[in-house]
Design a protein around this motif. Structure first.
Motif, PDB file in Angstrom:
ATOM      1  N   VAL A  72      11.213  16.485  -4.283  1.00 16.60           N
ATOM      2  CA  VAL A  72       9.754  15.417  -2.671  1.00 16.60           C
ATOM      3  C   VAL A  72       9.671  16.872  -2.208  1.00 16.60           C
ATOM      4  N   GLU A  73      10.890  17.245  -1.234  1.00 15.40           N
ATOM      5  CA  GLU A  73      11.546  18.026  -0.506  1.00 15.40           C
ATOM      6  C   GLU A  73      10.030  19.890  -0.100  1.00 15.40           C
ATOM      7  N   PHE A  74      10.684  19.764  -1.750  1.00 13.35           N
ATOM      8  CA  PHE A  74       8.789  20.505  -1.611  1.00 13.35           C
ATOM      9  C   PHE A  74       7.544  19.928  -1.346  1.00 13.35           C
ATOM     10  N   ALA A  75       7.019  19.339  -2.065  1.00 15.92           N
ATOM     11  CA  ALA A  75       6.438  18.433  -2.480  1.00 15.92           C
ATOM     12  C   ALA A  75       6.249  18.195   0.076  1.00 15.92           C
ATOM     13  N   ASP A  76       6.823  18.158   0.400  1.00 13.01           N
ATOM     14  CA  ASP A  76       6.418  17.840   1.853  1.00 13.01           C
ATOM     15  C   ASP A  76       5.987  19.283   2.515  1.00 13.01           C
ATOM     16  N   TRP A  77       6.438  20.236   1.854  1.00 14.39           N
ATOM     17  CA  TRP A  77       6.510  21.786   2.371  1.00 14.39           C
ATOM     18  C   TRP A  77       5.260  22.319   1.940  1.00 14.39           C
ATOM     19  N   LEU A  78       5.157  22.363   0.953  1.00 12.44           N
ATOM     20  CA  LEU A  78       3.371  22.689   0.181  1.00 12.44           C
ATOM     21  C   LEU A  78       2.606  21.967   0.928  1.00 12.44           C
ATOM     22  N   TYR A  79       2.511  20.769   1.465  1.00 17.76           N
ATOM     23  CA  TYR A  79       1.493  19.814   1.863  1.00 17.76           C
ATOM     24  C   TYR A  79       1.549  20.515   3.561  1.00 17.76           C
ATOM     25  N   ALA A  80       2.466  20.845   3.589  1.00 19.44           N
ATOM     26  CA  ALA A  80       2.657  20.960   5.532  1.00 19.44           C
ATOM     27  C   ALA A  80       2.384  22.918   5.862  1.00 19.44           C
ATOM     28  N   SER A  81       1.747  23.396   4.329  1.00 19.30           N
ATOM     29  CA  SER A  81       1.741  24.829   4.910  1.00 19.30           C
ATOM     30  C   SER A  81      -0.092  25.007   4.083  1.00 19.30           C
TER      31      SER A  81
END
Length: 88
Positions: free
Chosen positions: A17-26
């Motif tokens: 989930v943390e990666f998904a959040d990071w990808l969205y923010a990027s």
């Protein structure tokens, strides 16, 4: 520009989930991440001039998420594509 849709397989480290959040923010707000049998995939819908440009652009977005974030394979309409990306 046209919207191209494709699916990419990602490394296991990209399944959180943390990666998904990071990808969205990027800049990856045009994809949906999912994990099936431990394999993370992203369904991408990206505007570009060509499919190759859309895939390259998504690869650049992934690159902003760390060195482990990379495309392992790409499929369009369920058909695996031969690698059209060169190592860069």
């Amino acid at each position: 520009m046209k919207t191209y849709s494709f699916d990419v397989t990602l490394p296991p480290e990209c399944g959180s989930v943390e990666f998904a959040d990071w990808l969205y923010a990027s800049g990856g707000d045009d994809c949906t991440l999912s994990v099936h049998a431990g394999v993370p995939t992203a369904s991408v819908h990206r505007e570009a001039r060509s499919l190759e440009e859309a895939i390259r652009s998504f690869a650049e977005t992934l690159g902003r998420c760390g060195p482990h974030a990379k495309i392992l394979s790409v499929s369009v309409d369920g058909d695996d594509l031969a690698s059209i990306l060169t190592a860069g």
